[in-house]
Design a protein around this motif. Structure first.
Motif, short mmCIF file in Angstrom:
data_model
loop_
_atom_site.label_atom_id
_atom_site.label_comp_id
_atom_site.label_asym_id
_atom_site.label_seq_id
_atom_site.Cartn_x
_atom_site.Cartn_y
_atom_site.Cartn_z
N GLU A 144 0.83 -1.20 0.00
CA GLU A 144 0.00 0.00 0.00
C GLU A 144 0.86 1.26 0.00
OE1 GLU A 144 -2.99 -1.05 -0.92
OE2 GLU A 144 -4.16 -0.26 0.72
N ARG A 167 -5.55 9.38 -11.09
CA ARG A 167 -6.79 8.91 -10.50
C ARG A 167 -7.07 7.46 -10.88
NH1 ARG A 167 -10.60 13.29 -12.38
NH2 ARG A 167 -9.05 14.84 -11.83
N LEU A 170 -4.72 5.13 -8.97
CA LEU A 170 -5.15 4.87 -7.59
C LEU A 170 -6.40 4.02 -7.57
CD1 LEU A 170 -4.88 7.91 -5.25
CD2 LEU A 170 -3.55 5.83 -5.30
N ALA A 171 -7.36 4.34 -8.46
CA ALA A 171 -8.62 3.60 -8.46
C ALA A 171 -8.34 2.11 -8.67
CB ALA A 171 -9.54 4.12 -9.53
N LEU A 174 -5.60 0.80 -5.52
CA LEU A 174 -6.11 0.71 -4.14
C LEU A 174 -7.29 -0.25 -4.08
CD1 LEU A 174 -5.75 4.25 -2.57
CD2 LEU A 174 -4.48 2.20 -2.07
N THR A 175 -8.07 -0.35 -5.17
CA THR A 175 -9.10 -1.40 -5.21
C THR A 175 -8.42 -2.76 -5.09
OG1 THR A 175 -10.29 0.03 -6.71
CG2 THR A 175 -11.11 -2.20 -6.47
N VAL A 178 -7.63 -3.53 -1.66
CA VAL A 178 -8.77 -4.03 -0.87
C VAL A 178 -8.94 -5.52 -1.06
CG1 VAL A 178 -11.27 -3.95 -0.72
CG2 VAL A 178 -9.97 -1.84 -0.77
N LEU A 181 -6.25 -7.22 0.83
CA LEU A 181 -6.56 -7.24 2.26
C LEU A 181 -7.57 -8.34 2.58
CD1 LEU A 181 -6.34 -5.87 5.04
CD2 LEU A 181 -8.21 -4.40 4.37
N ALA A 182 -8.62 -8.41 1.74
CA ALA A 182 -9.63 -9.45 1.97
C ALA A 182 -8.98 -10.82 1.90
CB ALA A 182 -10.74 -9.33 0.93
#
Lengths: 501, 513
Positions: A144, A167, A170-171, A174-175, A178, A181-182
């Motif tokens: 991250e 943009r 990042l979109a 960072l998605t 996620v 992370l899951a």
């Protein structure tokens, strides 16, 4: 038996860019001193990283634990041979790119240079952190940091186009974070650990059903969107709006390689080759890889902007790494691992050449580059070497990794032993979009005069070094201990040949 | 010798006396107000640290006001939960009062005295809510807090009056519900003391009035803490208040209502009652989950920075209440019980406090309210913007910030609850992860405007126009804590204080069943 050596060396390696970033901010008003720190930190970091090699080659693992974040999940580093391959690659190339950046940024009178060097240092911090981390949590944290710190670099120009690229970057990423992370949380929930274990986490298969494991693997794949596998690749060509040194280091080495590095980590150290076979995930991964290999090359054919074409070539080559990992055979994975540094050296040469052409002549499109080889012979010869590597032709490093991949395919047996033909088709496509560039550059008549006008020396030297390295790797693959390290990694993974049905 | 047992009452009393002192001293010298308030809160903060230290080592402090023994007299009971909330509350108040000096001189030059009087009263009320062991006394302090909050929100005049009025009406309704609940309980048991109630009530759990009282408490406090869908007052109130008050409102006042809810649920009533007689926590979980998403979506639609932050608070309250709602069905020593909720209360206070203070800084410097006007401010105010970025990154949940830790812990709690009999709770994992992306959308928009937009990017000489130090330091402290506390959680969990709280309420690892 693998011995664990407690040592603070990995921390020092990580600290170099972190401290450098602070010094860069403090000396922001004095460009010479500021850039001096970047270079110093790069050299120091490279030396520290390389100093870990002898211990690792003896079959040990260097560990360094800070604290326990969750039961069985320590925040800390655990350096193994494979991680070191990535760490050496990124830290060595950081030195070269720093020098290149100095030439590039000064020639173009770029704005916000302090921010640029600051973020660059943090990006390397993230990349080397990923390489040295010993479990998913640590990796996620650095992953991250890498994403966030590269955003200002991508959007550096601050034009609407660059902002859009930032943009989008990042979109996507960072998605992806996620999903990562899951996946990490589910892995922990299932098995109670997130450590990278040679041959996979042992109790993963026993604790969860087939469906859960397949979903988990999909989550991991989505999490490693940094590997730019299709159809989740479109952030990479857009991110070419960044200054060329950024594209060179981050989008040929640090960011995208972090993605494929993560995929190999998951395949070999979380799931393990046997479980991958059992679940049939190798086939899933191999189909994604082949789809990307071919489609990315077709896209590349259509690009006129040199950097965009290189971007699609990167997507293609990254899938080659995924392809190797997906073979799940000894040689396949070895090819995948060795292709990470090899491709890094070759692709960074190409990107730096593209930037050098832009600085020296202001040309971005291939169709404008008629006869540029006569104006900038050194740059274009380096470019040719890199291009040969992309096409897997000797005498470059690319030939070696393709060689291993072909072996891997044959080792896998069954239908997969025909897959080298696919690699051949891909290589032909590579030739189809790289050779026209070389042809245009050397054999077409230049529009203006053909007076020699090379890029500044700060830029030229790194180009020559990486191009030379690409050839040396062919003759002597053990440069920077690369092949030894990969051998060590493969020995500890202990994958037998020909396990495919 | 002053022993620690006396400190709880002193915290409230000196605060109340100080507010009167400010009134008189301010009459003579306006400049003294801020210093008196600062000194008082500093002393209170130090006292609260002693209290926390005492409570964690020696055990609960019980103080009888005026020596009257309960249930006739009012009793102050300080256990780990109160002490923990009290420290946080006074810390944030201290940061805000430091920040307020310059900002109030600029924003409300004519109302300095009344501002600090009300500010100190607000702190008195908040301390009272957290410290008291008497349910009616709690109501009184809730009213003290709310009344001073109404006035403080209205202090800017004009449109703020309307915001304040909406808050007043809804706040009054909430307080009425709370009072009704107290009335019902008093009618059944004849006592107002929390400990006394907890002893008498179990035999009346079948009683409809006792159950209705719990629902009244829940509804009343839900309005006070702006739980979706009772959040309608919050965006206006939080965006039109002076920024330090917004920071307090979002950072701690709604959380103190959450504290009151926890206290009512687990001290007056018990886990047993909640799980068996009025299983309302399941409902709260789902409401909060919807609130998380709706709050974020509405925040995306805002163009006013403070309003956006206010909607983000609605979403963050969803996080806290989701964690509270999960507390009865999780049993892990790490993320079981109230741990994630208590953790996120601190985290939200730090992040949102910092963000509101920065929003106030933009207003202080150039009356900039809209996000679109913030173009290129990062070059004028680099430190302030850096603070904002750190806090925004924490809100998005990039590791190792506080937001990341809360997110991970609440996700683990959801998974834990999902595997322990509530399979549908797996949805919360998706909700939390999705909300990360929504947070990214609306916070990154601001960060991008600050750093990446603006016309004169190539000119080297942009004049620095940084905040005065007394405003900058609070911002930077909160921003730094967003990262430091995040690492602290990762290292130190499970905290002994949290263990004590869970043990007290028989939650998490200490659940009895």
């Amino acid at each position: 038996m693998i011995a664990e050596v407690e040592s603070l060396t990995p921390v020092f390696a990580i600290l170099c860019p972190a401290i450098a970033s602070i010094l860069i901010i403090l000396f922001g008003k004095w460009p010479n001193i500021r850039e001096c720190w970047t270079m110093l930190a790069g050299i120091l970091q490279f030396l520290i990283v390389i100093s870990m090699v002898p211990v690792i080659l003896d079959g040990n693992i260097i560990t360094c634990t800070f604290f326990t974040a969750l039961p069985n999940v320590e925040f800390g580093f655990s350096v193994d041979a494979f991680g070191l391959v990535f760490a050496i690659t990124s830290s060595f190339l950081w030195i070269l790119v720093s020098s290149y950046s100095i030439g590039y940024m000064r020639s173009l009178h770029e704005h916000a240079q302090t921010r640029y060097y600051f973020c660059f240092a943090w990006a390397i911090f993230g990349a080397v952190g990923i390489a040295l981390s010993g479990n998913l949590l640590t990796m996620f944290i650095f992953y991250e940091i890498l994403t966030v710190s590269t955003y200002p670099l991508v959007a550096h120009d601050q034009t609407p186009e660059a902002l859009f690229a930032g943009r989008k970057y990042l979109a996507y990423l960072l998605t992806a974070g996620v999903f990562f992370l899951a996946a990490m949380i589910i892995t922990y929930h299932i098995s109670g650990t997130t450590d990278f274990v040679n041959g996979g986490i042992p109790n993963l298969a026993a604790e969860a059903s087939r469906a859960v494991l397949v979903v988990l693997f999909m989550l991991f794949l989505l999490g490693f969107m940094k590997a730019a596998w299709m159809p989740f690749h479109s952030w990479l060509p857009t991110a070419m709006a960044a200054p060329t040194p950024v594209s060179a280091l981050l989008h040929a080495v640090a960011v995208v390689k972090a993605g494929v590095f993560g995929i190999i980590r998951v395949v070999c150290y979380i799931f393990g080759v046997d479980l991958m076979h059992e679940l049939g995930l190798g086939l899933l991964l191999i189909s994604i890889a082949i789809f990307t290999l071919i489609v990315a090359n077709l896209f590349a054919l259509a690009q006129d902007n040199l950097k965009k074409r290189l971007a699609y070539s990167t997507i293609n080559q990254l899938s080659l790494v995924i392809f190797g990992a997906a073979l799940l055979t000894h040689d396949g994975i070895e090819g995948a691992m060795i292709h990470i540094p090899f491709h890094a050296f070759m692709k960074i040469t190409l990107f730096m050449c593209a930037g050098a052409i832009m600085v020296a002549s202001g040309k971005k499109n291939i169709s404008d580059m008629a006869g540029i080889g006569r104006v900038m012979p050194v740059t274009l010869i380096a470019f040719t070497i890199g291009a040969l590597g992309m096409c897997a032709l000797p005498p470059t490093a690319g030939y070696l990794s393709h060689h291993l991949l072909v072996h891997g395919c044959i080792e896998a047996g069954g239908a997969i032993s025909y897959f080298p033909y696919i690699l051949l088709i891909v290589a032909i496509l590579d030739v189809m979009y790289f050779f026209p560039i070389i042809y245009i550059a050397f054999f077409k008549k230049p529009e203006g005069g053909s007076k020699l006008k090379e890029a500044p020396i700060f830029m030229l030297v790194p180009i020559v070094i990486t191009a030379t390295c690409s050839i040396i790797f062919y003759l002597y693959p053990d440069l920077f201990y690369m092949s030894d390290l990969v051998e060590t990694a493969m020995t500890s993974l202990n994958i037998g040949g020909g396990v495919h049905p | 010798m002053l022993s620690v047992e006396h400190l709880p009452v002193l915290v409230v009393v000196i605060s109340m006396l100080s507010s009167l002192t400010i009134l008189i001293a301010g009459w003579l010298n306006k400049k003294s107000c801020c210093f008196i308030a600062f000194a008082t809160i500093l002393i209170q903060f130090i006292m609260s640290l002693f209290i926390l230290q005492h409570v964690t080592t020696e055990g609960t402090i019980i103080y009888w006001l005026g020596g009257w023994s309960p249930p006739w007299g009012i009793e102050y009971v300080v256990d780990a939960l109160n002490a923990y909330v009290l420290v946080l509350l006074l810390f944030l108040a201290l940061v805000c009062v430091t920040y307020s000096k310059r900002s109030i001189e600029h924003e409300l030059p004519r109302q300095i005295v009344s501002f600090y009087v009300l500010f100190q009263l607000l702190i008195t009320g908040l301390c009272g809510i957290t410290l008291t062991g008497d349910i009616f006394n709690m109501y009184v302090f809730i009213e003290v807090t709310s009344l001073s909050a109404y006035a403080l929100i209205a202090s800017r005049g004009k449109i703020a009056l309307k915001a304040s009025f909406t808050y007043l009406v809804l706040g009054a309704i909430g307080a009425c519900f709370f009072l009704l609940g107290i009335g019902f309980l008093y009618a059944i048991t004849g006592t107002l003391n929390i400990h006394d109630l907890s002893l008498i009530l179990p035999s009346y759990y079948d009683n409809r009035a006792v159950q209705a009282a719990f629902v009244f408490f829940t509804v009343g406090l839900s309005i006070k803490m702006a739980l979706f869908p009772l959040h309608v007052w919050l965006p206006d109130a939080h965006s039109f208040a002076p920024s330090e008050i917004s920071a307090l409102l979002s950072g701690i006042i709604i959380e103190v209502s959450t504290y009151a809810f926890i206290r009512i649920s687990f001290s007056v009533y018990t886990v047993d009652f909640i799980t068996r007689y009025v299983p309302i926590f399941d409902f709260i979980c789902w409401l909060s989950a919807i609130g998380i998403i709706v709050g974020s979506v509405l925040a995306i639609a805002q163009y006013n920075l403070k309003r956006m932050l206010a909607y983000s608070s609605v979403s963050q309250m969803g996080y806290i209440m989701l964690a509270v709602g999960l507390s009865t069905s999780t049993h892990s020593p790490l993320w079981g019980g109230l741990n994630p909720a208590l953790m996120h209360i601190v985290n939200h206070a730090l992040m949102k406090g910092c963000l509101f203070l920065v929003a106030g800084a933009f207003i202080y410097k150039a009356e900039l309210w809209d996000i679109a006007d913030l173009k290129g401010l990062a070059r004028k105010m680099p430190y302030t913007c850096f603070g904002f970025t750190l806090a925004a990154i924490s809100m998005i949940g990039v590791p190792p910030s506080v937001g990341f830790v809360s997110k991970v812990y609440i996700i683990f709690a959801s998974l834990d609850a999902a595997s322990a009999g509530h399979p549908a709770y797996i949805v919360f994992v998706a909700v939390l992860l999705f909300s990360t992306l929504l947070n990214l959308v609306y916070f990154w928009r601001v960060v991008e405007t600050l750093y990446m937009k603006g016309e004169d990017i190539h000119s080297e000489s942009v004049k620095r126009d940084e905040l005065p130090l007394s405003m900058l330091i609070p911002v930077l402290i909160l921003a730094a804590l967003c990262i430091i506390v995040g690492i602290f959680w990762l290292i130190e969990m499970p905290l002994p204080v949290f263990d004590q709280i869970n043990e007290l309420f028989h939650l998490g690892a200490y659940a009895t069943s």
